[in-house]
Write a protein that holds these residues in place. Structure first.
Motif, PDB file in Angstrom:
ATOM      1  N   VAL A  87       3.531   6.908   3.880  1.00 31.50           N
ATOM      2  CA  VAL A  87       2.759   6.731   5.107  1.00 31.50           C
ATOM      3  C   VAL A  87       1.377   6.148   4.831  1.00 31.50           C
ATOM      4  O   VAL A  87       0.922   5.273   5.558  1.00 31.50           O
ATOM      5  CB  VAL A  87       2.626   8.076   5.852  1.00 31.50           C
ATOM      6  N   TRP A  88       0.706   6.584   3.787  1.00 31.02           N
ATOM      7  CA  TRP A  88      -0.668   6.143   3.550  1.00 31.02           C
ATOM      8  C   TRP A  88      -0.749   4.659   3.232  1.00 31.02           C
ATOM      9  O   TRP A  88       0.110   4.095   2.555  1.00 31.02           O
ATOM     10  CB  TRP A  88      -1.283   6.913   2.388  1.00 31.02           C
ATOM     11  N   LYS A  92      -6.588   4.733   2.617  1.00 33.29           N
ATOM     12  CA  LYS A  92      -6.423   6.155   2.315  1.00 33.29           C
ATOM     13  C   LYS A  92      -6.106   6.376   0.842  1.00 33.29           C
ATOM     14  O   LYS A  92      -6.609   7.317   0.218  1.00 33.29           O
ATOM     15  CB  LYS A  92      -5.328   6.763   3.192  1.00 33.29           C
ATOM     16  N   ILE A  93      -5.244   5.526   0.266  1.00 30.53           N
ATOM     17  CA  ILE A  93      -4.924   5.672  -1.153  1.00 30.53           C
ATOM     18  C   ILE A  93      -6.171   5.444  -1.999  1.00 30.53           C
ATOM     19  O   ILE A  93      -6.425   6.175  -2.960  1.00 30.53           O
ATOM     20  CB  ILE A  93      -3.796   4.700  -1.543  1.00 30.53           C
ATOM     21  N   LYS A  94      -6.984   4.452  -1.640  1.00 21.56           N
ATOM     22  CA  LYS A  94      -8.224   4.215  -2.378  1.00 21.56           C
ATOM     23  C   LYS A  94      -9.140   5.427  -2.286  1.00 21.56           C
ATOM     24  O   LYS A  94      -9.732   5.870  -3.279  1.00 21.56           O
ATOM     25  CB  LYS A  94      -8.945   2.990  -1.823  1.00 21.56           C
ATOM     26  N   GLU A 119       7.445  -3.605  -2.299  1.00 20.61           N
ATOM     27  CA  GLU A 119       8.216  -3.457  -1.061  1.00 20.61           C
ATOM     28  C   GLU A 119       8.058  -2.065  -0.455  1.00 20.61           C
ATOM     29  O   GLU A 119       9.004  -1.484   0.080  1.00 20.61           O
ATOM     30  CB  GLU A 119       9.702  -3.746  -1.318  1.00 20.61           C
ATOM     31  N   ARG A 120       6.843  -1.521  -0.561  1.00 19.01           N
ATOM     32  CA  ARG A 120       6.547  -0.237   0.068  1.00 19.01           C
ATOM     33  C   ARG A 120       5.814  -0.415   1.400  1.00 19.01           C
ATOM     34  O   ARG A 120       5.598   0.562   2.106  1.00 19.01           O
ATOM     35  CB  ARG A 120       5.643   0.600  -0.858  1.00 19.01           C
ATOM     36  N   LEU A 121       5.443  -1.620   1.707  1.00 20.39           N
ATOM     37  CA  LEU A 121       4.726  -1.883   2.956  1.00 20.39           C
ATOM     38  C   LEU A 121       5.194  -3.205   3.504  1.00 20.39           C
ATOM     39  O   LEU A 121       5.198  -4.220   2.802  1.00 20.39           O
ATOM     40  CB  LEU A 121       3.216  -1.926   2.707  1.00 20.39           C
ATOM     41  N   THR A 122       5.621  -3.228   4.753  1.00 20.93           N
ATOM     42  CA  THR A 122       6.061  -4.451   5.404  1.00 20.93           C
ATOM     43  C   THR A 122       5.232  -4.675   6.650  1.00 20.93           C
ATOM     44  O   THR A 122       4.726  -3.732   7.261  1.00 20.93           O
ATOM     45  CB  THR A 122       7.553  -4.363   5.787  1.00 20.93           C
TER      46      THR A 122
END
Length: 407
Positions: A87-88, A92-94, A119-122
């Protein structure tokens, strides 16, 4: 309070963060967390010397990682992404990675590119920004707690009704319980645990449905009267205006996306284990954009108002006219029965004159709960201010059998 195996590390972390706040009462915190002062001061010392690693029984983290390669950074980014149930995003990850000083943190745009490359974000799954809005929050922790049930969902053994409570100032999650129903007794039991652990708030905000409000139109319920007795002001959001509890609504979206979606739960205990594992991440690790990328735990501190195990007797002033609410929710005043509400059955209320002739305010403990208006001659409308009403069709049946109490 004994630590459960799942949340021992989270409890230790909460303790040291609260204890390191300026002016914290360490011994009172030790009492609330169910540990000895010796143990509490040991955790504080280890945390100050080693950070979170000092709170674990055996640390597996390396002392230093001076030569991290690009693939290691990407692996860490993907690990944080996986923990968030995919989801993040980059910001947010940073924010989460910045709390680890051993890493050379790439820019948020770089992290977003890493997610796309793996391919974790489209683009199809990216949420559109809703546009500008104005946020409101209380100035200090525990000034207001928001509470609500998230929409229930199916599990193998029935349905789960998640009960959630947030501090309005910090967004700190105080209650996250997998309940089997939405009854007042269930809510009270969960709140008692939170009150013992975090102290009492000044006010609580709820919607207009049960168990917070009576579906028959009563302003107060037995549950809300219990909160008033504890010195907690009870507030309700406007009907059909969920934005009044926007922080709770947003928290429910996060809970659904990061914990509930895509998972199957066997029973309530299974749900609670998942909630207990996720709650420390939300409070201590997940950066919140509304908090300038701080975590809720960085802005929260426990309330100095302790939960009373034994309630003190209610005391009113010498000039107050004290009445006891009967079993049907009525009091007698000026030779007339007045309906206060069945939620106050057996309780003592005080009537105080106002600066307007014929107008009296009704108080329960330190809260004004109603106003009696003696000036109207229309029995259908007389006194219909706030929650207090005269009997619309003559004296109450029980009042006919006894002498009314006059002032």
């Amino acid at each position: 309070m004994p630590f459960c195996e799942v949340s021992a590390m989270a409890q230790k972390r909460e303790f040291v963060m609260f204890a390191l706040n300026e002016g914290a009462n360490v011994r009172e915190l030790c009492r609330r967390f169910g540990i000895s002062p010796t143990t509490g001061y040991k955790w504080i010392e280890r945390y100050q010397a080693e950070g979170l690693a000092g709170l674990t029984e055996r640390s597996r983290r390396p002392h230093s990682s001076p030569q991290r390669t690009a693939w290691q950074v990407e692996a860490k980014v993907l690990e944080v992404r996986d923990k968030s149930n995919n989801v993040w995003g980059g910001r947010k990850i940073k924010g989460a990675l910045e709390k680890d000083s051993e890493l050379e943190i790439p820019a948020a745009s770089t992290i977003t590119a890493i997610l796309r490359r793996h391919e974790r974000l489209t683009e199809a799954g990216a949420a559109q920004h809703p546009g500008p809005w104005q946020r409101f929050e209380r100035e200090t922790p525990n000034e207001l707690w928001q509470m609500d049930f998230k929409g229930h969902f199916a599990i193998h053994s029935g349905r789960c009704h998640p009960l959630t409570t947030l501090d309005d100032h910090s967004r700190f999650n105080l209650v996250l319980s997998a309940c089997g129903n939405e009854q007042g007794r269930t809510v009270r039991g969960e709140l008692e645990i939170a009150f013992r652990h975090y102290g009492l708030p000044l006010a609580m905000l709820m919607d207009g449905g049960p168990p917070w409000s009576d579906p028959g139109g009563e302003l107060y319920t037995v549950f809300s009267v219990w909160l008033l007795r504890l010195g907690i002001r009870v507030l309700h959001g406007r009907p059909r205006h969920p934005q009044t509890q926007g922080k709770e609504e947003r928290f429910h979206r996060t809970l659904k996306a990061e914990v509930i979606s895509g998972r199957s739960f066997g029973d309530l205990a299974d749900c609670q284990r998942a909630f207990d594992q996720w709650r420390p991440r939300y409070n201590h690790e997940r950066p919140h954009e509304a908090l300038d990328m701080a975590t809720p735990a960085e802005r929260y501190r426990p309330s100095p108002r302790c939960f009373p195990e034994v309630l003190p007797a209610i005391e009113y002033g010498p000039g107050d006219k004290v009445r006891k609410v009967d079993s049907d929710g009525f009091i007698s005043f000026r030779n007339r029965p007045w309906r206060i509400g069945k939620a106050f059955r057996g309780e003592l209320v005080a009537l105080r004159s106002t600066d307007q002739d014929g107008l009296f305010s009704v108080h329960y403990c330190s809260h004004r709960i109603a106003t009696l208006d003696l000036r109207s001659t229309d029995r259908e409308a007389c006194g219909l201010v706030d929650n207090a009403k005269p009997c619309p069709q003559g004296p109450h049946p029980k009042q006919q059998q006894k002498q009314p109490v006059s002032s």
